[in-house]
Scaffold this active site. Structure first.
Site, PDB file in Angstrom:
ATOM      1  N   GLY A  48       0.794  -1.216   0.000  1.00  0.00           N
ATOM      2  CA  GLY A  48       0.000   0.000   0.000  1.00  0.00           C
ATOM      3  C   GLY A  48       0.824   1.263   0.000  1.00  0.00           C
ATOM      4  O   GLY A  48       0.319   2.340  -0.353  1.00  0.00           O
ATOM      5  N   CYS A  49       2.088   1.173   0.373  1.00  0.00           N
ATOM      6  CA  CYS A  49       2.942   2.346   0.532  1.00  0.00           C
ATOM      7  C   CYS A  49       3.607   2.746  -0.783  1.00  0.00           C
ATOM      8  O   CYS A  49       4.338   1.944  -1.370  1.00  0.00           O
ATOM      9  CB  CYS A  49       4.011   2.060   1.584  1.00  0.00           C
ATOM     10  SG  CYS A  49       5.271   3.353   1.729  1.00  0.00           S
ATOM     11  N   PRO A  50       3.406   3.976  -1.260  1.00  0.00           N
ATOM     12  CA  PRO A  50       4.019   4.380  -2.534  1.00  0.00           C
ATOM     13  C   PRO A  50       5.539   4.474  -2.473  1.00  0.00           C
ATOM     14  O   PRO A  50       6.216   4.276  -3.480  1.00  0.00           O
ATOM     15  CB  PRO A  50       3.393   5.750  -2.803  1.00  0.00           C
ATOM     16  CG  PRO A  50       3.002   6.265  -1.455  1.00  0.00           C
ATOM     17  CD  PRO A  50       2.592   5.053  -0.674  1.00  0.00           C
TER      18      PRO A  50
END
Length: 344
Positions: A48-50
C-alpha cells in the site's frame, strides 16, 4: 524496547513528514561495510505504501528478484504500525525471525530505536541489521550495486540512454525530483491529512499546478516522439512519479480530496504515460510496473481511508469510496511500447 516519544504528524493543521533514520549503503565494493552479495539482503515492504512501491518496481525492473529477497507485510497499517497477517497473499509472519510487527525488526537492529517504523526496509541478513529505510536511496543502490548478479543486458552500463539515473541527466532529474516530491508525491498527503481548510487550500492548488507542469512536459516529449519525462527511456523520475499517479484516481482523488481534476479525464499525456508503464509486460520493463501494482490497486483506497482517520485523529467511521469502476483504463495499441524502439 518501547517507543517513548510520540511521532507528530501534525503541526497547526499541516501534515509534516519526519525524515528517515537508517542511511547506510550497499556497495559493489567487496570491502565495504555492506557489500553487494546475492541472497544477503531482504526488502521489507507493504504494497500500500508508494515509497515502498518504488523499490519493488526497481527490483523487478532490474531483474533482481533472485538476488534480493522480498518480504511483503499487510497492505494495511494497524495500531502498532506495519504488521504481518497473511492477508491478500502476504506473509503471515516475518520469515527470518517470526516477528508479527515491523517495529520488532527495528528494535532488533537498535533496541533503543525511537523513530518511525516505516517501509521500505533494506535488511542485511548476515549482519542482522537495517541498512537503509529511505526509498530514494534504496532504489539507487538497486540501479548499479548489484549489476554483477544480473544478465548483462540489464546492467546500467549497457542500458540505452545511460540507465535509470544517467550521468548527463542527473542534475535535471534531481531538480525534478525535488519539486515533484514536495508538491506531488508528498503534496497529496499534505492535502489528505490536513486538519484545517487553510492547510488544505495551501497544498491542493500547488499540487494541481505541478500536475499541469508535468502534463506540459510529457506533451512536449510526445511532440518529438518520446514516451517519458526525460525522453525515450525510463529514468528514476518516471519511477518516482509513477507510484503517486497509480494511486491518484483510485485513492487520492476521493479519500484525500485531491479532486480539482482527475488523471484520466483531465491529463491526457499523464494518463497515456501512466498506462504505458502500467500495461507493459514486454522485455522493456519486465512487467515491473504492472505486477507491482495490479494485485494491490483495489486496496489503495481502503488503506488510505484508515490512515486518514488515524493521522488526523478522527473518531468518524471509516468510509471507503468504491470508485472508479475501472481502476486502470485500457491502452490503445498505438501507444504500447515496442521492444527495439527504446523505452529502457
Amino acid at each position: 524496547m518501547s517507543q517513548t516519544t510520540k511521532i507528530e504528524y501534525q503541526k497547526d493543521g499541516h501534515f509534516t513528514r519526519p525524515a528517515s533514520t537508517f542511511r547506510n549503503f550497499v556497495s559493489a565494493d567487496p570491502n565495504s561495510q555492506f557489500p553487494a552479495e546475492k541472497g544477503r539482503y531482504a526488502l521489507y515492504i507493504s504494497p500500500g505504501c508508494p515509497w515502498a512501491h518504488r523499490t519493488t518496481i526497481v527490483r523487478a525492473f532490474k531483474r533482481l528478484e533472485d538476488v534480493i529477497d522480498l518480504y511483503v507485510l499487510s497492505p494495511s497499517m494497524g495500531e502498532k504500525g506495519w504488521f504481518f497477517d497473511g492477508s491478500h497473499g502476504t506473509l503471515p509472519k516475518d520469515p527470518l525471525y517470526g516477528f508479527t510487527y515491523l517495529r520488532e525488526l527495528y528494535f532488533k537492529a537498535d533496541p533503543d530505536f525511537n523513530g518511525r517504523f516505516t517501509v521500505p526496509v533494506l535488511w542485511d541478513k548476515k549482519a542482522g541489521t537495517i541498512v537503509n529505510n529511505e526509498s530514494s536511496e534504496i532504489i539507487r543502490m538497486f540501479y548499479s550495486e548489484f549489476d554483477a548478479f544480473i544478465p548483462e543486458p540489464y546492467r546500467e552500463a549497457n542500458k540505452p540512454g545511460g540507465g535509470l539515473y544517467p550521468v548527463h541527466l542527473r542534475k535535471d532529474i534531481d531538480e525534478m525530483n525535488e519539486w515533484v516530491y514536495d508538491a506531488v508525491n508528498n503534496g497529496v498527503y499534505k492535502c489528505g491529512f490536513a486538519t484545517k481548510q487553510e492547510s488544505y487550500d495551501q497544498n491542493v492548488y500547488p499540487l494541481f499546478k505541478s500536475l499541469d507542469r508535468l502534463e506540459s512536459i510529457l506533451a512536449d516529449q510526445a511532440a518529438v516522439g518520446n514516451l517519458f519525462l526525460f525522453g525515450l527511456h525510463i529514468t528514476e523520475a518516471d519511477v518516482r512519479l509513477y507510484t503517486t499517479i497509480a494511486r491518484f484516481d483510485v485513492a487520492y482523488h476521493t479519500v484525500f480530496l485531491c479532486n480539482l481534476k482527475s488523471i484520466r479525464h483531465d491529463y491526457p499525456n499523464l494518463h497515456r504515460w501512466f498506462r504505458q508503464l502500467y500495461w507493459d509486460e514486454t522485455e522493456i520493463t519486465g512487467g515491473a510496473f504492472h505486477k507491482t501494482t495490479q494485485p494491490w490497486i483495489g486496496l489503495y483506497a481502503s488503506g488510505y481511508a484508515v490512515a486518514k482517520n488515524r493521522v488526523t485523529n478522527s473518531q468518524a467511521a471509516v468510509i471507503v469510496p468504491r470508485g472508479p469502476a475501472v481502476p486502470v483504463e485500457p491502452l490503445e495499441q498505438k501507444h504500447k511500447m515496442i521492444v527495439g524502439t527504446g523505452g529502457y
